[in-house]
Motif scaffolding. Structure first.
Motif, short mmCIF file in Angstrom:
data_model
loop_
_atom_site.label_atom_id
_atom_site.label_comp_id
_atom_site.label_asym_id
_atom_site.label_seq_id
_atom_site.Cartn_x
_atom_site.Cartn_y
_atom_site.Cartn_z
N SER A 48 0.84 -1.20 0.00
CA SER A 48 0.00 0.00 0.00
C SER A 48 0.88 1.25 0.00
N ARG A 49 1.96 1.21 0.76
CA ARG A 49 2.91 2.34 0.75
C ARG A 49 3.57 2.48 -0.62
N PHE A 50 3.96 1.33 -1.20
CA PHE A 50 4.58 1.35 -2.52
C PHE A 50 3.61 1.90 -3.57
N ASP A 51 2.34 1.51 -3.49
CA ASP A 51 1.35 2.00 -4.45
C ASP A 51 1.25 3.52 -4.41
N LYS A 52 1.36 4.10 -3.22
CA LYS A 52 1.34 5.56 -3.10
C LYS A 52 2.57 6.17 -3.75
N VAL A 53 3.73 5.54 -3.55
CA VAL A 53 4.98 6.05 -4.14
C VAL A 53 4.89 6.06 -5.66
N ILE A 54 4.46 4.95 -6.25
CA ILE A 54 4.50 4.87 -7.72
C ILE A 54 3.49 5.80 -8.38
N TYR A 57 5.00 8.73 -10.29
CA TYR A 57 5.91 8.49 -11.42
C TYR A 57 5.16 7.92 -12.62
N ASP A 58 5.82 8.00 -13.77
CA ASP A 58 5.27 7.43 -15.00
C ASP A 58 5.70 5.97 -15.08
N VAL A 59 5.10 5.16 -14.20
CA VAL A 59 5.40 3.73 -14.14
C VAL A 59 4.09 2.96 -14.10
N PHE A 60 4.17 1.69 -14.44
CA PHE A 60 3.00 0.81 -14.46
C PHE A 60 3.30 -0.38 -13.54
N LYS A 61 2.40 -0.63 -12.61
CA LYS A 61 2.57 -1.77 -11.70
C LYS A 61 2.13 -3.03 -12.43
N LEU A 62 3.11 -3.92 -12.66
CA LEU A 62 2.78 -5.20 -13.28
C LEU A 62 2.08 -6.11 -12.29
N GLY A 63 2.45 -5.98 -11.02
CA GLY A 63 1.81 -6.81 -10.00
C GLY A 63 2.80 -7.23 -8.94
N GLU A 77 2.29 2.66 -22.14
CA GLU A 77 2.55 3.91 -22.87
C GLU A 77 4.06 4.09 -23.02
N ARG A 78 4.50 4.27 -24.24
CA ARG A 78 5.93 4.45 -24.48
C ARG A 78 6.39 5.81 -23.96
N THR A 79 7.61 5.82 -23.42
CA THR A 79 8.22 7.07 -22.95
C THR A 79 9.73 6.95 -23.11
N GLY A 80 10.35 8.05 -23.47
CA GLY A 80 11.81 8.08 -23.57
C GLY A 80 12.47 8.24 -22.21
N GLN A 81 11.68 8.49 -21.19
CA GLN A 81 12.20 8.72 -19.83
C GLN A 81 12.02 7.50 -18.93
N HIS A 82 11.89 6.30 -19.51
CA HIS A 82 11.61 5.10 -18.72
C HIS A 82 12.69 4.79 -17.69
N ALA A 83 13.96 4.95 -18.04
CA ALA A 83 15.04 4.62 -17.10
C ALA A 83 15.07 5.57 -15.90
N PRO A 84 15.06 6.90 -16.10
CA PRO A 84 15.05 7.77 -14.92
C PRO A 84 13.77 7.63 -14.09
N ALA A 90 12.58 3.59 -7.77
CA ALA A 90 13.32 2.63 -6.93
C ALA A 90 13.92 3.31 -5.71
N LEU A 91 14.49 4.48 -5.90
CA LEU A 91 15.05 5.21 -4.75
C LEU A 91 13.96 5.55 -3.74
N ASP A 92 12.79 5.95 -4.23
CA ASP A 92 11.69 6.27 -3.32
C ASP A 92 11.14 5.02 -2.64
N LEU A 93 11.10 3.89 -3.35
CA LEU A 93 10.65 2.65 -2.72
C LEU A 93 11.59 2.28 -1.57
#
Length: 150
Positions: A48-54, A57-63, A77-84, A90-93
């Protein structure tokens, strides 16, 4: 929308995504010394904490798979900023777990281990009864191994 309409969903190739696996360090030992209700409570609290963090960001929770929390950027959705996006997620998690103790082991401070990898993959919906968005390819496998081997 296509799935709701009864249309067949085809898998899609993504040339550049970044995948992140996040696991609890020592989870097997924690689970072995816990009741099933305590394990579910721990995972629910953490995820639940992780869900709030993500959500920041422009990320998708696979599960989640057991204690593995899996997110990706660059799909659906494609993005050129996927790595950052994944690196910052990850740092916030990791920061989110600082100071968290396991309720039924108050002397145990929770720690997570993270694996990240970028590259191509294939993604699509599998199943009918409980459809699931799945991602496959070496990028996913390497991210998982990066997490498990440090």
């Amino acid at each position: 929308q296509q799935l709701k309409s009864g249309n067949k969903i085809t898998a899609e190739q993504f040339e550049e995504v970044t995948v992140c696996f996040c696991d609890i360090v020592g989870f097997t030992i924690i689970a072995a010394k816990s009741t099933p209700l305590q394990v579910i409570g721990l995972l629910n609290d953490l995820y639940s904490r992780f869900d709030k963090v993500i959500s920041n960001y422009d990320v998708f929770k696979l599960g989640t798979i057991g204690d593995a929390y899996i997110v990706v950027s660059g799909l659906p959705e494609r993005t050129g900023q996927h790595a950052p996006e994944i690196a910052n997620t990850a740092l916030d998690l990791m920061a989110t777990t600082n100071g968290i103790t396991v309720k039924h082991f108050p002397d145990l401070q929770l720690q997570v281990r993270i694996g990240i990898h970028s590259g191509p993959c294939v993604a699509g919906i599998v199943g009918l009864k409980v459809p699931h968005y799945c991602v496959f390819g070496d990028t996913v496998n390497i991210a998982s191994r990066m997490e498990s081997t440090g």
